[in-house]
Design a protein around this motif. Structure first.
Motif, PDB file in Angstrom:
ATOM      1  N   PHE A 262      13.457  57.370  38.751  1.00 60.04           N
ATOM      2  CA  PHE A 262      14.342  57.702  39.983  1.00 60.04           C
ATOM      3  C   PHE A 262      15.934  59.128  40.027  1.00 60.04           C
ATOM      4  CE2 PHE A 262      16.804  56.198  36.031  1.00 60.04           C
ATOM      5  CZ  PHE A 262      17.615  56.235  36.308  1.00 60.04           C
ATOM      6  N   ALA A 263      15.805  58.480  41.190  1.00 62.99           N
ATOM      7  CA  ALA A 263      16.725  60.439  41.667  1.00 62.99           C
ATOM      8  C   ALA A 263      18.143  59.568  41.588  1.00 62.99           C
ATOM      9  CB  ALA A 263      16.408  61.046  42.633  1.00 62.99           C
ATOM     10  N   VAL A 264      19.089  60.068  40.924  1.00 65.89           N
ATOM     11  CA  VAL A 264      20.294  59.967  41.271  1.00 65.89           C
ATOM     12  C   VAL A 264      22.337  60.917  41.250  1.00 65.89           C
ATOM     13  CG1 VAL A 264      20.913  58.637  39.177  1.00 65.89           C
ATOM     14  CG2 VAL A 264      22.566  58.216  40.806  1.00 65.89           C
ATOM     15  N   GLY A 265      22.481  61.106  41.570  1.00 62.79           N
ATOM     16  CA  GLY A 265      23.854  62.551  41.387  1.00 62.79           C
ATOM     17  C   GLY A 265      24.565  61.772  39.609  1.00 62.79           C
ATOM     18  N   PRO A 266      25.106  63.213  39.194  1.00 62.96           N
ATOM     19  CA  PRO A 266      25.489  63.573  38.424  1.00 62.96           C
ATOM     20  C   PRO A 266      26.274  61.999  38.042  1.00 62.96           C
ATOM     21  CG  PRO A 266      25.813  65.091  39.019  1.00 62.96           C
ATOM     22  CD  PRO A 266      25.013  64.363  39.906  1.00 62.96           C
ATOM     23  N   GLU A 267      27.121  62.024  38.774  1.00 68.99           N
ATOM     24  CA  GLU A 267      28.657  61.218  38.787  1.00 68.99           C
ATOM     25  C   GLU A 267      27.830  60.010  38.993  1.00 68.99           C
ATOM     26  OE1 GLU A 267      32.556  60.295  41.964  1.00 68.99           O
ATOM     27  OE2 GLU A 267      31.736  62.039  41.559  1.00 68.99           O
ATOM     28  N   GLN A 268      26.886  59.834  39.747  1.00 67.57           N
ATOM     29  CA  GLN A 268      26.205  58.253  39.374  1.00 67.57           C
ATOM     30  C   GLN A 268      25.661  57.083  38.012  1.00 67.57           C
ATOM     31  OE1 GLN A 268      26.402  60.357  42.286  1.00 67.57           O
ATOM     32  NE2 GLN A 268      27.816  58.702  43.124  1.00 67.57           N
ATOM     33  N   VAL A 269      24.966  58.740  37.720  1.00 71.98           N
ATOM     34  CA  VAL A 269      24.854  58.533  36.257  1.00 71.98           C
ATOM     35  C   VAL A 269      25.110  58.097  35.015  1.00 71.98           C
ATOM     36  CG1 VAL A 269      23.369  60.079  34.355  1.00 71.98           C
ATOM     37  CG2 VAL A 269      22.790  59.770  36.790  1.00 71.98           C
ATOM     38  N   ALA A 270      26.760  59.003  35.268  1.00 70.75           N
ATOM     39  CA  ALA A 270      27.395  58.538  34.566  1.00 70.75           C
ATOM     40  C   ALA A 270      28.838  56.730  34.103  1.00 70.75           C
ATOM     41  CB  ALA A 270      29.293  59.680  33.759  1.00 70.75           C
ATOM     42  N   THR A 271      28.113  56.504  35.957  1.00 64.70           N
ATOM     43  CA  THR A 271      28.380  55.139  36.036  1.00 64.70           C
ATOM     44  C   THR A 271      27.663  54.300  35.755  1.00 64.70           C
ATOM     45  OG1 THR A 271      29.954  56.211  38.287  1.00 64.70           O
ATOM     46  CG2 THR A 271      29.296  53.848  37.765  1.00 64.70           C
ATOM     47  N   LEU A 272      26.351  54.670  35.664  1.00 65.40           N
ATOM     48  CA  LEU A 272      25.390  53.707  35.202  1.00 65.40           C
ATOM     49  C   LEU A 272      25.578  53.539  33.598  1.00 65.40           C
ATOM     50  CD1 LEU A 272      22.665  54.796  37.740  1.00 65.40           C
ATOM     51  CD2 LEU A 272      23.693  52.827  37.284  1.00 65.40           C
ATOM     52  N   ALA A 273      25.291  54.361  33.462  1.00 61.37           N
ATOM     53  CA  ALA A 273      25.531  55.152  31.340  1.00 61.37           C
ATOM     54  C   ALA A 273      26.673  53.599  31.048  1.00 61.37           C
ATOM     55  CB  ALA A 273      25.975  56.123  31.405  1.00 61.37           C
ATOM     56  N   ARG A 274      27.863  54.230  31.904  1.00 58.45           N
ATOM     57  CA  ARG A 274      29.099  53.554  31.201  1.00 58.45           C
ATOM     58  C   ARG A 274      29.481  51.908  31.765  1.00 58.45           C
ATOM     59  NH1 ARG A 274      34.080  57.623  31.681  1.00 58.45           N
ATOM     60  NH2 ARG A 274      34.647  56.002  30.226  1.00 58.45           N
ATOM     61  N   TYR A 275      29.318  51.373  32.799  1.00 61.36           N
ATOM     62  CA  TYR A 275      29.268  50.123  33.676  1.00 61.36           C
ATOM     63  C   TYR A 275      28.450  49.728  33.937  1.00 61.36           C
ATOM     64  CZ  TYR A 275      34.067  53.603  33.196  1.00 61.36           C
ATOM     65  OH  TYR A 275      34.362  54.276  33.024  1.00 61.36           O
ATOM     66  N   ARG A 276      27.253  49.584  33.830  1.00 60.97           N
ATOM     67  CA  ARG A 276      27.035  48.850  34.695  1.00 60.97           C
ATOM     68  C   ARG A 276      26.346  47.582  34.167  1.00 60.97           C
ATOM     69  NH1 ARG A 276      21.706  46.318  34.171  1.00 60.97           N
ATOM     70  NH2 ARG A 276      21.331  47.624  32.313  1.00 60.97           N
ATOM     71  N   ARG A 277      26.523  46.714  34.979  1.00 57.74           N
ATOM     72  CA  ARG A 277      26.610  45.137  34.350  1.00 57.74           C
ATOM     73  C   ARG A 277      25.585  43.799  34.935  1.00 57.74           C
ATOM     74  NH1 ARG A 277      28.213  47.884  30.966  1.00 57.74           N
ATOM     75  NH2 ARG A 277      30.372  47.511  29.192  1.00 57.74           N
ATOM     76  N   GLY A 278      25.117  43.363  34.552  1.00 54.93           N
ATOM     77  CA  GLY A 278      24.786  42.294  36.103  1.00 54.93           C
ATOM     78  C   GLY A 278      23.253  42.613  36.725  1.00 54.93           C
ATOM     79  N   GLU A 279      22.699  42.196  37.209  1.00 50.93           N
ATOM     80  CA  GLU A 279      21.833  41.851  38.179  1.00 50.93           C
ATOM     81  C   GLU A 279      21.622  43.231  38.870  1.00 50.93           C
ATOM     82  OE1 GLU A 279      21.355  38.765  40.920  1.00 50.93           O
ATOM     83  OE2 GLU A 279      21.027  37.660  38.993  1.00 50.93           O
ATOM     84  N   SER A 280      20.529  43.625  39.740  1.00 53.33           N
ATOM     85  CA  SER A 280      20.255  44.954  40.156  1.00 53.33           C
ATOM     86  C   SER A 280      19.419  44.130  41.031  1.00 53.33           C
ATOM     87  CB  SER A 280      19.478  45.928  39.640  1.00 53.33           C
ATOM     88  OG  SER A 280      20.371  47.039  38.351  1.00 53.33           O
ATOM     89  N   ASP A 281      19.797  44.512  42.721  1.00 51.34           N
ATOM     90  CA  ASP A 281      18.947  44.769  44.012  1.00 51.34           C
ATOM     91  C   ASP A 281      17.598  45.447  43.427  1.00 51.34           C
ATOM     92  OD1 ASP A 281      20.174  42.129  44.047  1.00 51.34           O
ATOM     93  OD2 ASP A 281      21.135  42.687  45.629  1.00 51.34           O
ATOM     94  N   LEU A 282      15.939  44.933  44.189  1.00 47.20           N
ATOM     95  CA  LEU A 282      15.284  45.758  44.215  1.00 47.20           C
ATOM     96  C   LEU A 282      14.873  45.710  45.750  1.00 47.20           C
ATOM     97  CD1 LEU A 282      12.804  47.625  43.872  1.00 47.20           C
ATOM     98  CD2 LEU A 282      11.781  46.254  43.713  1.00 47.20           C
ATOM     99  N   MET A 283      15.132  46.629  47.127  1.00 53.06           N
ATOM    100  CA  MET A 283      15.208  46.686  48.230  1.00 53.06           C
ATOM    101  C   MET A 283      14.209  48.121  48.966  1.00 53.06           C
ATOM    102  SD  MET A 283      18.679  47.547  49.198  1.00 53.06           S
ATOM    103  CE  MET A 283      18.562  48.033  50.717  1.00 53.06           C
ATOM    104  N   ARG A 284      13.604  47.972  50.114  1.00 56.83           N
ATOM    105  CA  ARG A 284      12.658  48.913  50.697  1.00 56.83           C
ATOM    106  C   ARG A 284      13.550  49.091  52.141  1.00 56.83           C
ATOM    107  NH1 ARG A 284       7.577  49.867  53.056  1.00 56.83           N
ATOM    108  NH2 ARG A 284       7.031  51.351  52.425  1.00 56.83           N
ATOM    109  N   ARG A 285      13.644  50.595  52.179  1.00 59.82           N
ATOM    110  CA  ARG A 285      14.180  50.345  53.607  1.00 59.82           C
ATOM    111  C   ARG A 285      13.218  52.097  53.858  1.00 59.82           C
ATOM    112  NH1 ARG A 285      20.076  50.694  52.858  1.00 59.82           N
ATOM    113  NH2 ARG A 285      19.550  53.335  52.742  1.00 59.82           N
ATOM    114  N   ASP A 286      13.358  52.077  55.232  1.00 62.95           N
ATOM    115  CA  ASP A 286      12.427  53.376  56.184  1.00 62.95           C
ATOM    116  C   ASP A 286      11.769  53.976  55.162  1.00 62.95           C
ATOM    117  OD1 ASP A 286      14.340  52.650  58.418  1.00 62.95           O
ATOM    118  OD2 ASP A 286      15.347  54.208  57.870  1.00 62.95           O
ATOM    119  N   GLY A 287      10.180  53.191  54.311  1.00 58.92           N
ATOM    120  CA  GLY A 287      10.044  53.439  53.330  1.00 58.92           C
ATOM    121  C   GLY A 287      10.168  53.710  51.687  1.00 58.92           C
TER     122      GLY A 287
END
Length: 412
Positions: free
Chosen positions: A144-169
């Motif tokens: 997966f690809a994500v920015g450095p700020e989002q990486v820090a947020t995911l590492a520290r605060y990710r909780r609960g469910e995630s939604d898998l989705m497909r949009r425009d391929g």
């Protein structure tokens, strides 16, 4: 507070095929479960499991967790529909729109979003990989690809469910993060009034005008181009339409994020709260001529209000909502109200004291004054309740009108 971090997946062709097959199976099973719930009038999660759980596992080959999420998704869809019908968002009970929604089971798109919990999805954030369940087995090492700020947020605060989705391929995961809120400033020194509009997206009581001229030009150009391509109706025109869809909404969303970030930063820096207008019900009241409808319908005041509200909560800035009735006709200097005070879209000239100002700047000063009055009287904020889904709206500022925001601050 809950924030959603969107992560772009970069699967290989084989991995993408497995993910696509999984989404199709889950949504087909959810549509069948929805039909059973409608026919048997069983729309509660645990009750519906008795009628559908075994069949879903056997017929579509879903795992236990996936089957339970499919059933819950169907029940949640009916709960959302019931709330919309009750709130009148789909018209009166005798209207065609109401009957179409209420008299048939809910169906899910083949590539609609599917929730995943931690038993079905694991993250290797440092390596930028995920391991995810599919109907073809467990896929490991999906990049997966994500920015450095989002990486820090995911590492520290990710909780609960995630939604898998497909949009425009493209494949995405929307991960839920529980981000701590700063302590709310319950004693702001003043309020920053924000007047929301179409020509000028936001105008502050400090006199700063955040114009929407560029965005409105882009919207007009996109509407003209869409009409031209739709009229041509050739295969190449259809391909161009498909490539350009959502381009306008992405641009508007980016501009709204920037405006909200600036407004909240200014309020935080000066120790003030933020005063917004309450724009609920504006879509139902307004009557417009045909040339104005597209412009008003694309006015994303709800999105901007939601962005301001959640960014303010994150840093502890209070937000209050005031009645916007006659804010554009009231003189900010003497309080005289007259329709003739509003000379045109941009000019305000008081018929009583002769005060002249930009119309939106005068309105923002009135919004600020009403917020200060609410605080002085100790009254509750008039913030609307969170809607099931965010909706945009358009129309004139007449009567009590409000924004579809997802956050509300306590009384001050």
């Amino acid at each position: 507070m809950k924030l959603v971090v969107q992560v772009k997946l970069l699967p290989t062709p084989d991995q993408a095929a497995a993910l696509k097959e999984t989404l199709h199976a889950c949504n087909e099973a959810a549509t069948w479960a929805s039909k059973v719930a409608f026919e048997k009038n069983v729309k509660k999660n645990f009750a519906l499991r008795d009628h559908t759980y075994s069949e879903i596992k056997a017929r579509w080959g879903l795992g236990a967790q996936a089957a339970q999420h499919v059933i819950k998704k169907a029940c949640d869809a009916y709960a959302t529909l019931t709330a919309k019908l009750k709130a009148g968002n789909l018209g009166r009970p005798d209207s065609k729109r109401y009957c179409r929604a209420a008299e048939k089971p809910i169906a899910f798109r083949p590539e609609g979003a599917q929730p995943y919990d931690d038993r079905m999805l694991s993250w290797q954030i440092d390596q930028r990989h995920i391991s995810i369940w599919t109907t073809a087995g467990r896929l490991k090492g999906v990049t997966f690809a994500v920015g450095p700020e989002q990486v820090a947020t995911l590492a520290r605060y990710r909780r609960g469910e995630s939604d898998l989705m497909r949009r425009d391929g493209m494949w995405f995961l929307n991960a839920t993060c529980e981000v701590p809120e700063a302590e709310l400033n319950t004693d702001p020194v003043d309020f920053l009034g924000i007047d929301l509009g179409i020509v000028n997206i936001a105008t502050s009581s400090d006199g700063e005008i955040m114009a929407g001229r560029e965005l409105n030009r882009v919207r007009a150009r996109e509407r003209k181009l869409r009409a031209k391509l739709q009229k041509k109706n050739t295969p190449s025109a259809k391909r161009r339409l498909k490539r350009r869809r959502r381009k306008e909404s992405r641009r508007a969303k980016d501009i709204n994020h920037k405006i909200a970030k600036h407004v909240v930063a200014e309020a935080e820096r000066t120790g003030r709260g933020i005063a917004l207008e309450d724009l609920t019900g504006i879509r139902e009241r307004v009557r417009l001529r045909k040339p104005q409808r597209a412009t008003h319908s694309s006015w994303s005041f709800a999105q901007l209000g939601a962005f301001i509200a959640y960014k303010a909560r994150k840093v502890g800035v209070p937000v209050v909502y005031v009645d916007p009735a006659y804010t554009t006709r009231t003189c900010a200097e003497c309080g005289y109200i007259d329709r003739a005070n509003r000379v045109n879209q941009a000019l305000f000239a008081c018929r009583s004291c002769g005060f002249v100002d930009h119309a939106d700047r005068n309105g923002s000063r009135n919004i600020r004054a009403r917020a200060c009055e609410l605080r002085r009287r100790g009254a509750q904020s008039t913030a609307p309740a969170p809607p099931p889904r965010q909706r945009g709206g358009a129309g004139r500022k007449r009567g009590i009108i409000a924004s579809d925001v997802c956050c509300a601050s306590p009384s001050l």
